[in-house]
Motif scaffolding. Sequence first.
Motif, PDB file in Angstrom:
ATOM      1  N   LEU A 139     163.300  41.175   7.672  1.00 54.71           N
ATOM      2  CA  LEU A 139     162.553  40.438   8.686  1.00 54.71           C
ATOM      3  C   LEU A 139     162.343  41.293   9.935  1.00 54.71           C
ATOM      4  N   LEU A 140     161.110  41.281  10.428  1.00 53.86           N
ATOM      5  CA  LEU A 140     160.767  41.932  11.688  1.00 53.86           C
ATOM      6  C   LEU A 140     160.034  40.906  12.548  1.00 53.86           C
ATOM      7  N   GLU A 141     160.494  40.712  13.771  1.00 53.73           N
ATOM      8  CA  GLU A 141     159.911  39.674  14.620  1.00 53.73           C
ATOM      9  C   GLU A 141     158.449  39.977  14.930  1.00 53.73           C
ATOM     10  N   SER A 142     157.593  38.975  14.776  1.00 53.97           N
ATOM     11  CA  SER A 142     156.149  39.173  14.916  1.00 53.97           C
ATOM     12  C   SER A 142     155.742  39.586  16.327  1.00 53.97           C
ATOM     13  N   THR A 143     156.549  39.270  17.333  1.00 58.31           N
ATOM     14  CA  THR A 143     156.194  39.646  18.711  1.00 58.31           C
ATOM     15  C   THR A 143     156.143  41.162  18.887  1.00 58.31           C
ATOM     16  N   PHE A 144     156.691  41.919  17.928  1.00 60.16           N
ATOM     17  CA  PHE A 144     156.602  43.377  17.997  1.00 60.16           C
ATOM     18  C   PHE A 144     155.153  43.852  17.978  1.00 60.16           C
ATOM     19  N   VAL A 145     154.247  43.058  17.400  1.00 58.14           N
ATOM     20  CA  VAL A 145     152.851  43.493  17.298  1.00 58.14           C
ATOM     21  C   VAL A 145     152.197  43.571  18.671  1.00 58.14           C
ATOM     22  N   LEU A 146     152.776  42.919  19.668  1.00 57.82           N
ATOM     23  CA  LEU A 146     152.211  42.960  21.010  1.00 57.82           C
ATOM     24  C   LEU A 146     152.480  44.293  21.700  1.00 57.82           C
ATOM     25  N   ASP A 202     144.912  50.969  20.888  1.00 56.40           N
ATOM     26  CA  ASP A 202     146.024  50.244  21.513  1.00 56.40           C
ATOM     27  C   ASP A 202     145.630  49.817  22.925  1.00 56.40           C
ATOM     28  N   PRO A 203     145.655  48.523  23.228  1.00 54.08           N
ATOM     29  CA  PRO A 203     145.316  48.070  24.575  1.00 54.08           C
ATOM     30  C   PRO A 203     146.209  48.671  25.653  1.00 54.08           C
ATOM     31  N   ALA A 204     147.432  49.046  25.287  1.00 49.32           N
ATOM     32  CA  ALA A 204     148.350  49.626  26.269  1.00 49.32           C
ATOM     33  C   ALA A 204     147.847  50.959  26.799  1.00 49.32           C
TER      34      ALA A 204
END
Length: 300
Positions: A139-146, A202-204
């Motif tokens: 499992l990898l937390e989906s918030t990582f995509v941000l 990447d928006p960053a």
Amino acid sequence: MSKFGTIVMGPAGAGKTTFCSALINHLRINKRSCFYVNLDPAAEDFTYEPDLDIKDLISVEDVMEEMNLGPNGGLICCFEFLLQNLEFLTEKLDNITEEYLIIFDMPGQIELYTHIPIIPQLVSHFRTSLNINLCATYLLESTFVLDRAKFFAGTLSAMSAMIMLELPHVNVMSKMDLVKGKMSKRELRRFTEPDASLLDDDPADVLNDTKAPSGNSTDPDPLARDAFMGGTSFKRLNHAVANMIDDFSMVSFLQLDVQKEDSVGAILSYIDDTIQYHEAQEPKEPNDEIDYDYGDTDMG
């Protein structure tokens, strides 16, 4: 006789125990047998009480107190002790039948899966001595995509675990409800098959470029705090990691929302296919005699 199981693992906070609870609930609703094993010696709260709990053998708190170790050192010591006392697991798991899905709930310290040989030794025992057909559910937390750099770091950890454990993996982006409304479904789908092109837009990068000083250089001031995570060297590192992941082509993700029964069922379907669970089940015999009530209808 083969047994079947999955090792649920991933970074701390990825929602492993929550997923295990949702999976157990789904299995019970569908009248399937499961055996829940907690292998996190620091875990305390459970929705479903484990059928087998490592804390009945040893706990992190006891090890930290008796050996004056920190949490990570205590955890490693617990697993070393478990490897010396494998009969604790064997006695309970040896009689599990093929109808059961054995769910191993693992701790979140990532070093256990990436560069310490403890878990591979445990997996080897499960597969050879107990004859368990295993897969890993990572499992990898989906918030990582941000944060795309963070996402590729998490993906690299998943790939490292795949190489280290030598198990078939079902990789999952958990907590999808947390990114709902923050990113379009189309954009999210790009993260299910990670490749380096995710870093190209990447928006960053736009935010970091606005911090660049005037002059010929496009990098921020190297002495500035923001430069550590936003300079050209950092971007090159991220691209190197992303390209390596892309070259191996080992990691892809499924999306999970534990609040949705269909989502949990879809992950279970992938787990079953990976461990070939259904192929080993005995076919159900139909009832020999079934009474059909046709009332007064003339069937002649």
